[in-house]
Design a protein around this motif. Structure first.
Motif, PDB file in Angstrom:
ATOM      1  N   UNK A  61     -76.857-100.648  34.666  1.00  0.00           N
ATOM      2  CA  UNK A  61     -77.112 -99.441  33.874  1.00  0.00           C
ATOM      3  C   UNK A  61     -76.698 -98.199  34.640  1.00  0.00           C
ATOM      4  N   UNK A  62     -76.104 -97.234  33.915  1.00  0.00           N
ATOM      5  CA  UNK A  62     -76.062 -95.850  34.365  1.00  0.00           C
ATOM      6  C   UNK A  62     -75.002 -95.483  35.409  1.00  0.00           C
ATOM      7  N   UNK A  63     -74.697 -96.364  36.356  1.00  0.00           N
ATOM      8  CA  UNK A  63     -73.977 -95.925  37.544  1.00  0.00           C
ATOM      9  C   UNK A  63     -72.534 -96.386  37.649  1.00  0.00           C
ATOM     10  N   UNK A  64     -71.986 -96.954  36.574  1.00  0.00           N
ATOM     11  CA  UNK A  64     -70.609 -97.452  36.630  1.00  0.00           C
ATOM     12  C   UNK A  64     -69.631 -96.333  36.984  1.00  0.00           C
ATOM     13  N   UNK A  65     -69.811 -95.165  36.378  1.00  0.00           N
ATOM     14  CA  UNK A  65     -68.899 -94.054  36.636  1.00  0.00           C
ATOM     15  C   UNK A  65     -68.946 -93.550  38.064  1.00  0.00           C
ATOM     16  N   UNK A  66     -70.107 -93.630  38.690  1.00  0.00           N
ATOM     17  CA  UNK A  66     -70.212 -93.268  40.109  1.00  0.00           C
ATOM     18  C   UNK A  66     -69.392 -94.217  40.965  1.00  0.00           C
ATOM     19  N   UNK A  67     -69.519 -95.514  40.674  1.00  0.00           N
ATOM     20  CA  UNK A  67     -68.789 -96.524  41.432  1.00  0.00           C
ATOM     21  C   UNK A  67     -67.292 -96.416  41.195  1.00  0.00           C
ATOM     22  N   UNK A  68     -66.889 -96.133  39.963  1.00  0.00           N
ATOM     23  CA  UNK A  68     -65.478 -95.962  39.654  1.00  0.00           C
ATOM     24  C   UNK A  68     -64.902 -94.805  40.466  1.00  0.00           C
ATOM     25  N   UNK A  69     -65.619 -93.698  40.501  1.00  0.00           N
ATOM     26  CA  UNK A  69     -65.151 -92.532  41.252  1.00  0.00           C
ATOM     27  C   UNK A  69     -65.035 -92.828  42.742  1.00  0.00           C
ATOM     28  N   UNK A  70     -65.884 -93.725  43.246  1.00  0.00           N
ATOM     29  CA  UNK A  70     -65.861 -94.085  44.660  1.00  0.00           C
ATOM     30  C   UNK A  70     -64.929 -95.260  44.952  1.00  0.00           C
ATOM     31  N   UNK A 140     -78.889 -85.254  39.255  1.00  0.00           N
ATOM     32  CA  UNK A 140     -77.639 -85.938  38.908  1.00  0.00           C
ATOM     33  C   UNK A 140     -76.597 -85.902  40.026  1.00  0.00           C
ATOM     34  N   UNK A 141     -76.594 -84.872  40.854  1.00  0.00           N
ATOM     35  CA  UNK A 141     -75.640 -84.805  41.961  1.00  0.00           C
ATOM     36  C   UNK A 141     -76.131 -85.598  43.168  1.00  0.00           C
ATOM     37  N   UNK A 142     -77.413 -85.503  43.469  1.00  0.00           N
ATOM     38  CA  UNK A 142     -77.976 -86.292  44.556  1.00  0.00           C
ATOM     39  C   UNK A 142     -77.861 -87.780  44.245  1.00  0.00           C
ATOM     40  N   UNK A 143     -77.909 -88.129  42.961  1.00  0.00           N
ATOM     41  CA  UNK A 143     -77.778 -89.529  42.573  1.00  0.00           C
ATOM     42  C   UNK A 143     -76.414 -90.078  42.993  1.00  0.00           C
ATOM     43  N   UNK A 144     -75.375 -89.265  42.849  1.00  0.00           N
ATOM     44  CA  UNK A 144     -74.044 -89.716  43.270  1.00  0.00           C
ATOM     45  C   UNK A 144     -74.009 -89.936  44.781  1.00  0.00           C
ATOM     46  N   UNK A 145     -74.680 -89.071  45.507  1.00  0.00           N
ATOM     47  CA  UNK A 145     -74.740 -89.229  46.964  1.00  0.00           C
ATOM     48  C   UNK A 145     -75.491 -90.502  47.322  1.00  0.00           C
ATOM     49  N   UNK A 199     -82.570 -81.630  26.473  1.00  0.00           N
ATOM     50  CA  UNK A 199     -82.878 -80.655  27.519  1.00  0.00           C
ATOM     51  C   UNK A 199     -81.738 -80.545  28.503  1.00  0.00           C
ATOM     52  N   UNK A 200     -82.070 -80.416  29.795  1.00  0.00           N
ATOM     53  CA  UNK A 200     -81.015 -80.146  30.773  1.00  0.00           C
ATOM     54  C   UNK A 200     -80.677 -81.333  31.665  1.00  0.00           C
ATOM     55  N   UNK A 201     -81.166 -82.546  31.331  1.00  0.00           N
ATOM     56  CA  UNK A 201     -80.883 -83.675  32.233  1.00  0.00           C
ATOM     57  C   UNK A 201     -80.786 -84.997  31.474  1.00  0.00           C
ATOM     58  N   UNK A 202     -80.148 -84.974  30.318  1.00  0.00           N
ATOM     59  CA  UNK A 202     -80.091 -86.191  29.513  1.00  0.00           C
ATOM     60  C   UNK A 202     -78.659 -86.552  29.133  1.00  0.00           C
ATOM     61  N   UNK A 203     -77.709 -86.324  30.067  1.00  0.00           N
ATOM     62  CA  UNK A 203     -76.324 -86.630  29.769  1.00  0.00           C
ATOM     63  C   UNK A 203     -75.771 -85.716  28.685  1.00  0.00           C
ATOM     64  N   UNK A 204     -74.699 -86.172  28.029  1.00  0.00           N
ATOM     65  CA  UNK A 204     -74.045 -85.422  26.941  1.00  0.00           C
ATOM     66  C   UNK A 204     -73.582 -84.036  27.389  1.00  0.00           C
ATOM     67  N   UNK A 285     -71.709 -89.797  27.245  1.00  0.00           N
ATOM     68  CA  UNK A 285     -73.075 -90.306  27.289  1.00  0.00           C
ATOM     69  C   UNK A 285     -73.767 -90.116  28.637  1.00  0.00           C
ATOM     70  N   UNK A 286     -73.076 -90.417  29.731  1.00  0.00           N
ATOM     71  CA  UNK A 286     -73.721 -90.446  31.050  1.00  0.00           C
ATOM     72  C   UNK A 286     -73.558 -89.139  31.821  1.00  0.00           C
ATOM     73  N   UNK A 287     -74.116 -89.116  33.034  1.00  0.00           N
ATOM     74  CA  UNK A 287     -73.965 -87.965  33.925  1.00  0.00           C
ATOM     75  C   UNK A 287     -73.480 -88.400  35.299  1.00  0.00           C
ATOM     76  N   UNK A 288     -72.650 -89.454  35.314  1.00  0.00           N
ATOM     77  CA  UNK A 288     -72.056 -89.932  36.561  1.00  0.00           C
ATOM     78  C   UNK A 288     -70.877 -89.040  36.953  1.00  0.00           C
ATOM     79  N   UNK A 289     -70.361 -89.245  38.146  1.00  0.00           N
ATOM     80  CA  UNK A 289     -69.305 -88.380  38.677  1.00  0.00           C
ATOM     81  C   UNK A 289     -68.042 -88.398  37.819  1.00  0.00           C
TER      82      UNK A 289
END
Length: 306
Positions: A61-70, A140-145, A199-204, A285-289
């Motif tokens: 869940x959630x983190x595929x885009x972070x891994x793709x960017x890395x 969302x940024x610390x999550x990428x770290x 709100x301010x932290x739900x993707x989109x 949908x997501x908030x990955x990198x």
């Protein structure tokens, strides 16, 4: 004769000692190499020994885009990530879920990543090192770290965050100069016949609009959606939540926007002023990198006409 025996005995001792020393060096070298094969990641639930260079990652869940960017290879991803038309890197990855353990076993992962709400976490740990994150515990940024730390690419992740923050801040300034400091923005979505405002932290794109760029949300949105991240509402009251600019997330791929022609939407000033941006919900949908980069370019083009 006695001297010869003593000399021969000494030679044998030296040879044995040399052999033992060489063997110890080999063992030390092997141990050192093994240590380099893994790192210890300090997860929410304690230290976890993970591959230093994971080659077969399953992300639930959630983190595929972070891994793709890395640049990390993904052999299995959740259905939401697989449905994202932007994630071409996942075309050969299997669609996985936390309740199909046999399928995950067949993929022979060396690392499994998911949310803390995932099912069968203890069983997943028996398949491969498993690390979970609680959504929203890190921004969302610390999550990428954190994902960068997990796959031994922290420096690369931090550099990306630094560059992204600088660009998003600058674009935000340009947008506010154009639309005004007090102009408001709302993000709504229709999903399974139900409308939501975010709100301010739900993707989109909400993290970019409200956090990175510092754009304002209407007071009604702040009151109802800021705390929980989203708020369900009927179509009839959307005008009460609409800002000067309205972002509409369309999970159908923005193929049918006839709802914008309804009397309800036509009564909204943002619609009347052509300040509506329809986004492909599956891409946003997501908030990955990887997704954040795409969202930033989208908003830059829509607000600034670039």
């Amino acid at each position: 004769m006695k001297k010869r025996f003593i000399l021969l005995f000494s030679v044998i001792i030296l040879l044995l000692s040399a052999c033992n020393t060489n063997e110890e060096k080999k063992q030390e070298k092997a141990a050192s190499e093994n240590e380099k094969d893994t790192i210890t990641y300090e997860s929410e639930n304690g230290p976890v020994e993970v591959p230093a260079d994971p080659q077969r990652v399953v992300v639930l869940s959630q983190f595929a885009g972070n891994l793709i960017k890395l640049g990390v290879n993904i052999v299995g991803a959740d259905s939401w990530a697989k449905d994202n038309p932007r994630f071409e890197e996942l075309k050969d990855a299997a669609t996985v879920s936390d309740d199909n353990l046999e399928q995950i076993i067949e993929l022979e992962p060396d690392l499994i990543i998911g949310l803390s709400s995932a099912k069968n976490i203890d069983k997943l740990k028996e398949i491969a090192p498993t690390v979970t994150f609680t959504y929203g515990k890190a921004d969302y940024l610390q999550q990428h770290i954190e994902v960068g730390k997990l796959v031994n690419k922290e420096e690369e992740a931090r550099k990306w965050v630094e560059n992204f923050e600088q660009e998003a801040t600058e674009v935000g300034k340009q947008i506010k100069d154009k639309i005004g400091e007090d102009a408001t923005v709302s993000v709504v979505e229709k999903f399974d016949k139900q409308w939501y405002v975010f709100g301010d932290n739900w993707g989109r794109g909400t993290e970019i609009l409200y956090q990175a760029m510092g754009l304002k949300m209407p007071e009604t949105v702040k009151k109802h959606a800021l705390k929980d991240g989203y708020y369900a509402l009927s179509e009839e009251v959307i005008p009460d939540f609409a800002g000067d600019y309205l972002i509409v997330s369309d999970q159908s791929g923005a193929k049918d926007t006839s709802y914008l022609e309804s009397d309800i939407f036509q009564s909204i000033p943002a619609v009347q002023n052509d300040n509506v941006f329809v986004i492909d919900g599956k891409k946003f949908y997501f908030n990955d990198a990887s997704t954040l980069e795409y969202q930033l370019e989208f908003f830059k083009g829509k607000f600034l006409g670039e």
